[in-house]
Design a protein around this motif. Structure first.
Motif, PDB file in Angstrom:
ATOM      1  N   UNK A 145       0.828  -1.201   0.000  1.00  0.00           N
ATOM      2  CA  UNK A 145       0.000   0.000   0.000  1.00  0.00           C
ATOM      3  C   UNK A 145       0.864   1.254   0.000  1.00  0.00           C
ATOM      4  N   UNK A 146       0.230   2.367  -0.319  1.00  0.00           N
ATOM      5  CA  UNK A 146       0.898   3.659  -0.363  1.00  0.00           C
ATOM      6  C   UNK A 146       1.307   4.040   1.058  1.00  0.00           C
ATOM      7  N   UNK A 147       2.597   4.088   1.292  1.00  0.00           N
ATOM      8  CA  UNK A 147       3.104   4.279   2.651  1.00  0.00           C
ATOM      9  C   UNK A 147       3.829   5.616   2.762  1.00  0.00           C
ATOM     10  N   UNK A 148       3.174   6.583   3.379  1.00  0.00           N
ATOM     11  CA  UNK A 148       3.737   7.917   3.495  1.00  0.00           C
ATOM     12  C   UNK A 148       4.395   8.164   4.833  1.00  0.00           C
ATOM     13  N   UNK A 149       4.604   9.425   5.161  1.00  0.00           N
ATOM     14  CA  UNK A 149       5.317   9.773   6.390  1.00  0.00           C
ATOM     15  C   UNK A 149       4.488   9.485   7.638  1.00  0.00           C
ATOM     16  N   UNK A 150       3.200   9.221   7.483  1.00  0.00           N
ATOM     17  CA  UNK A 150       2.360   8.891   8.626  1.00  0.00           C
ATOM     18  C   UNK A 150       2.100   7.398   8.746  1.00  0.00           C
ATOM     19  N   UNK A 151       2.704   6.608   7.881  1.00  0.00           N
ATOM     20  CA  UNK A 151       2.625   5.151   7.943  1.00  0.00           C
ATOM     21  C   UNK A 151       3.971   4.641   8.437  1.00  0.00           C
ATOM     22  N   UNK A 152       4.090   4.501   9.741  1.00  0.00           N
ATOM     23  CA  UNK A 152       5.396   4.201  10.342  1.00  0.00           C
ATOM     24  C   UNK A 152       5.575   2.687  10.487  1.00  0.00           C
ATOM     25  N   UNK A 153       5.772   2.026   9.362  1.00  0.00           N
ATOM     26  CA  UNK A 153       5.898   0.570   9.368  1.00  0.00           C
ATOM     27  C   UNK A 153       7.369   0.165   9.362  1.00  0.00           C
ATOM     28  N   UNK A 154       7.692  -0.979  10.006  1.00  0.00           N
ATOM     29  CA  UNK A 154       9.089  -1.409  10.117  1.00  0.00           C
ATOM     30  C   UNK A 154       9.551  -2.194   8.894  1.00  0.00           C
ATOM     31  N   UNK A 155      10.834  -2.457   8.863  1.00  0.00           N
ATOM     32  CA  UNK A 155      11.384  -3.363   7.859  1.00  0.00           C
ATOM     33  C   UNK A 155      10.926  -4.787   8.159  1.00  0.00           C
ATOM     34  N   UNK A 156      10.771  -5.576   7.108  1.00  0.00           N
ATOM     35  CA  UNK A 156      10.546  -7.011   7.286  1.00  0.00           C
ATOM     36  C   UNK A 156      11.904  -7.705   7.179  1.00  0.00           C
ATOM     37  N   UNK A 157      11.912  -9.019   7.326  1.00  0.00           N
ATOM     38  CA  UNK A 157      13.178  -9.764   7.350  1.00  0.00           C
ATOM     39  C   UNK A 157      14.020  -9.511   6.100  1.00  0.00           C
ATOM     40  N   UNK A 158      13.374  -9.506   4.931  1.00  0.00           N
ATOM     41  CA  UNK A 158      14.133  -9.274   3.699  1.00  0.00           C
ATOM     42  C   UNK A 158      14.681  -7.849   3.642  1.00  0.00           C
ATOM     43  N   UNK A 159      13.960  -6.893   4.252  1.00  0.00           N
ATOM     44  CA  UNK A 159      14.431  -5.516   4.301  1.00  0.00           C
ATOM     45  C   UNK A 159      15.648  -5.374   5.202  1.00  0.00           C
ATOM     46  N   UNK A 160      15.645  -6.093   6.306  1.00  0.00           N
ATOM     47  CA  UNK A 160      16.807  -6.059   7.194  1.00  0.00           C
ATOM     48  C   UNK A 160      18.016  -6.693   6.512  1.00  0.00           C
ATOM     49  N   UNK A 161      17.762  -7.720   5.705  1.00  0.00           N
ATOM     50  CA  UNK A 161      18.862  -8.332   4.966  1.00  0.00           C
ATOM     51  C   UNK A 161      19.404  -7.371   3.909  1.00  0.00           C
ATOM     52  N   UNK A 162      18.524  -6.580   3.297  1.00  0.00           N
ATOM     53  CA  UNK A 162      18.980  -5.587   2.327  1.00  0.00           C
ATOM     54  C   UNK A 162      19.902  -4.560   2.989  1.00  0.00           C
ATOM     55  N   UNK A 188      12.906  10.066  11.268  1.00  0.00           N
ATOM     56  CA  UNK A 188      12.305   9.408  12.438  1.00  0.00           C
ATOM     57  C   UNK A 188      11.549   8.132  12.097  1.00  0.00           C
ATOM     58  N   UNK A 189      11.253   7.889  10.826  1.00  0.00           N
ATOM     59  CA  UNK A 189      10.495   6.685  10.467  1.00  0.00           C
ATOM     60  C   UNK A 189      11.316   5.443  10.770  1.00  0.00           C
ATOM     61  N   UNK A 190      10.685   4.459  11.377  1.00  0.00           N
ATOM     62  CA  UNK A 190      11.408   3.275  11.834  1.00  0.00           C
ATOM     63  C   UNK A 190      12.077   2.543  10.673  1.00  0.00           C
ATOM     64  N   UNK A 191      11.485   2.589   9.470  1.00  0.00           N
ATOM     65  CA  UNK A 191      12.060   1.859   8.344  1.00  0.00           C
ATOM     66  C   UNK A 191      13.390   2.454   7.876  1.00  0.00           C
ATOM     67  N   UNK A 192      13.546   3.756   8.012  1.00  0.00           N
ATOM     68  CA  UNK A 192      14.828   4.366   7.638  1.00  0.00           C
ATOM     69  C   UNK A 192      15.820   4.287   8.796  1.00  0.00           C
ATOM     70  N   UNK A 193      15.328   4.537  10.006  1.00  0.00           N
ATOM     71  CA  UNK A 193      16.207   4.514  11.176  1.00  0.00           C
ATOM     72  C   UNK A 193      16.760   3.109  11.413  1.00  0.00           C
TER      73      UNK A 193
END
Length: 229
Positions: free
Chosen positions: A23-40, A62-67
């Protein structure tokens, strides 16, 4: 100065609360990395290490996916080399506020699978996807303009010039929407980027830029994969 501007890793997958629903994930959608994202994130750190590149600083918002991605890179170099790379929080490459588009599915380019197209039409979707034209006003309610994003990205990179030495190497973690506007730093700007189809960066991929006081910013790599490098 060399800057690696990297998009955060994957945020959709079976180990994410929302599953594999993209889904469209903007600055107010603070979703984390999944396992494959952490591997990336680890793959990118390994790429830097294999090329004898030691970052002098890391930046993320501040977004958890970038931090989280920045932290993984930092922890890699701490464990491998005993070096504590400074990590700074900066909102310059923060993802856009997608207004009422946020949370809508974005699979494909048909109304059957893409809720943005269903609700706002194919033209608006393609204008953003392929030309980075931000929809203005109602009913979209995006909270910034192209001018705002260009200014935010420009300010971020000008800040790097002021804070760091010419020989420093910087890693900045951002999101696809904001990283697109890096093109505004170069001659030809976004218009030329659209013509070159240089507007998208895949998850976990990066751009490499070089700064010289006499010639300004030069783009060395766009949408580059650390795995295939």
């Amino acid at each position: 100065m060399k800057v690696f501007a990297c998009r955060h890793g994957n945020t959709f997958g079976p180990d994410q609360q929302g599953g594999e629903r993209i889904f469209m994930s903007g600055c107010n959608n603070n979703i984390p990395l999944v396992a494959t994202g952490r591997q990336q994130a680890r793959n990118f750190a390994i790429y830097l290490d294999n090329n004898n590149i030691m970052p002098d600083a890391l930046y993320a918002n501040h977004l958890v996916r970038t931090w989280e991605m920045a932290v993984i890179i930092r922890e890699y170099f701490l464990a491998k080399h005993g070096v504590e790379i400074p990590l700074y929080k900066n909102e310059g490459l923060l993802e856009l506020d997608y207004g009422v588009w946020a949370g809508l599915t974005t699979k494909g380019e048909s109304a059957e699978t893409n809720e943005v197209i269903e609700k706002f039409g194919l033209e608006a979707w393609q204008a953003w996807q392929h030309e980075r034209k931000i929809p203005v006003g109602k009913p979209h309610d995006w909270k910034m303009t192209e001018k705002d994003m260009t200014q935010s990205v420009t300010d971020f990179f000008e800040g790097l010039i002021k804070r760091h030495d010419d020989n420093d190497t910087i890693v900045a973690i951002g999101s696809q929407g904001s990283l697109t506007f890096i093109n505004s730093l170069f001659t030809g700007g976004m218009k030329e980027a659209v013509e070159k189809k240089q507007v998208k960066i895949k998850t976990g991929h990066f751009c490499e830029l070089d700064y010289n006081h006499s010639s300004g910013w030069e783009l060395l790599k766009w949408n580059y994969s650390s795995v295939s490098a």
